[in-house]
Design a protein around this motif. Structure first.
Motif, PDB file in Angstrom:
ATOM      1  N   LEU A  34       0.825  -1.201   0.000  1.00 46.23           N
ATOM      2  CA  LEU A  34       0.000   0.000   0.000  1.00 46.23           C
ATOM      3  C   LEU A  34       0.866   1.260   0.000  1.00 46.23           C
ATOM      4  CD1 LEU A  34      -2.802  -1.099   2.488  1.00 46.23           C
ATOM      5  CD2 LEU A  34      -2.883  -1.035  -0.012  1.00 46.23           C
ATOM      6  N   LEU A  35       2.009   1.207   0.691  1.00 45.57           N
ATOM      7  CA  LEU A  35       2.962   2.319   0.596  1.00 45.57           C
ATOM      8  C   LEU A  35       3.481   2.439  -0.828  1.00 45.57           C
ATOM      9  CD1 LEU A  35       5.189   1.818   3.792  1.00 45.57           C
ATOM     10  CD2 LEU A  35       3.302   3.433   3.505  1.00 45.57           C
ATOM     11  N   ALA A  36       3.831   1.311  -1.432  1.00 51.81           N
ATOM     12  CA  ALA A  36       4.381   1.309  -2.789  1.00 51.81           C
ATOM     13  C   ALA A  36       3.382   1.816  -3.807  1.00 51.81           C
ATOM     14  CB  ALA A  36       4.834  -0.106  -3.165  1.00 51.81           C
ATOM     15  N   GLU A  37       2.101   1.602  -3.535  1.00 49.64           N
ATOM     16  CA  GLU A  37       1.043   2.016  -4.453  1.00 49.64           C
ATOM     17  C   GLU A  37       0.638   3.470  -4.254  1.00 49.64           C
ATOM     18  OE1 GLU A  37      -3.214   0.139  -5.987  1.00 49.64           O
ATOM     19  OE2 GLU A  37      -2.173  -0.731  -4.256  1.00 49.64           O
ATOM     20  N   GLY A  38       1.219   4.120  -3.233  1.00 48.66           N
ATOM     21  CA  GLY A  38       0.894   5.516  -2.982  1.00 48.66           C
ATOM     22  C   GLY A  38      -0.419   5.718  -2.262  1.00 48.66           C
TER      23      GLY A  38
END
Length: 258
Positions: free
Chosen positions: A192-196
């Motif tokens: 979820l961090l990687a997906e912004g």
């Protein structure tokens, strides 16, 4: 390599869902953490796939390691496998459980796959590129979409562990003025961090390398980072640690673009 890891994760995910729908048999390890027949079934699939495709690359897999089967990884690239991350989510009928496979080189996660079978979402990364795909009928539906971390604004959104939150985590959020946060299970927090979709994930409770490596690979490829409390990147392949067991992680903070 990444296509092979993706196929293996999806195949393991299918086995997990079959058991999920039938109702898993649950037992408990010495550390009181749960383990199910789905953990073992998925790990057998992944280990067979990796042995067939990459026979020269050793594999550290959670359940095999728990049984004392740990190959020599000194001076080598190796795989880290968590066949079912978020077993408590799985047992509790939540959807936040994942299959994790990561490739480690020189102590860093350079490629990884995180598959959430109950959600039908596949995240993967290699060569500095992170991507996401939807899975239908055990196949990629449409194209992979490139993903990336967002730049953190004035009101950062944090992710915390649903089952392993701690007083230290609560204090960290308060000290940094973070009031918006959501509890999420498994390695999905990295994704979820990687997906912004969020900005920071502080972890002040125990994790093992197989819990974090694949998600960390995806986060780093998306432009984020995972740092220890000393401000150095989290490393992998930790053995003979003075104050902890092999492959145990220290506390860390994962984040998107600061």
């Amino acid at each position: 390599m990444l296509e092979t890891l993706e196929r293996s994760a999806v195949a393991a995910g299918r086995a997990i869902l079959d058991i999920y729908n039938a109702g898993p048999a649950v037992s408990y390890k010495a550390d009181t953490s749960p383990v199910t027949d789905a953990d073992h079934s998925a790990e057998r699939i992944i280990l067979a796939d990796l042995a067939a495709s990459f026979p020269d690359i050793p594999v550290i897999a959670e359940e095999a390691a728990a049984a004392g089967h740990v190959p020599d990884i000194s001076g080598k690239s190796f795989f880290l496998v968590d066949p079912l991350d978020g077993t408590k989510e799985f047992v509790g009928r939540s959807s936040d459980f994942t299959v994790n496979i990561a490739l480690i080189e020189d102590g860093a996660p350079v490629a990884g796959v995180v598959y959430a079978p109950a959600l039908g979402i596949l995240y993967s990364a290699s060569a500095g590129k992170a991507r996401k795909a939807l899975i239908e009928d055990d196949r990629v539906a449409g194209d992979h979409v490139t993903i990336g971390c967002r730049i953190c604004g004035d009101r950062p959104v944090a992710l915390t562990s649903r089952w392993h939150n701690s007083a230290e985590t609560v204090a960290y959020l308060a000290d940094h003025g973070i009031t918006d946060y959501e509890a999420v299970g498994s390695s999905l927090k990295f994704c979820l961090l990687a997906e912004g979709l969020a900005d920071i994930y502080p972890r002040f409770s125990r994790t093992m390398e197989w819990d974090t490596a694949a998600g960390d690979a995806i986060l780093r490829a998306a432009g984020g980072e995972t740092l220890t409390m000393e401000g150095t990147p989290l490393t992998y392949g930790k053995r003979n640690q003075r104050h902890d067991s092999d492959f145990a992680n220290p506390w860390f903070v994962a984040r998107g673009k600061p």
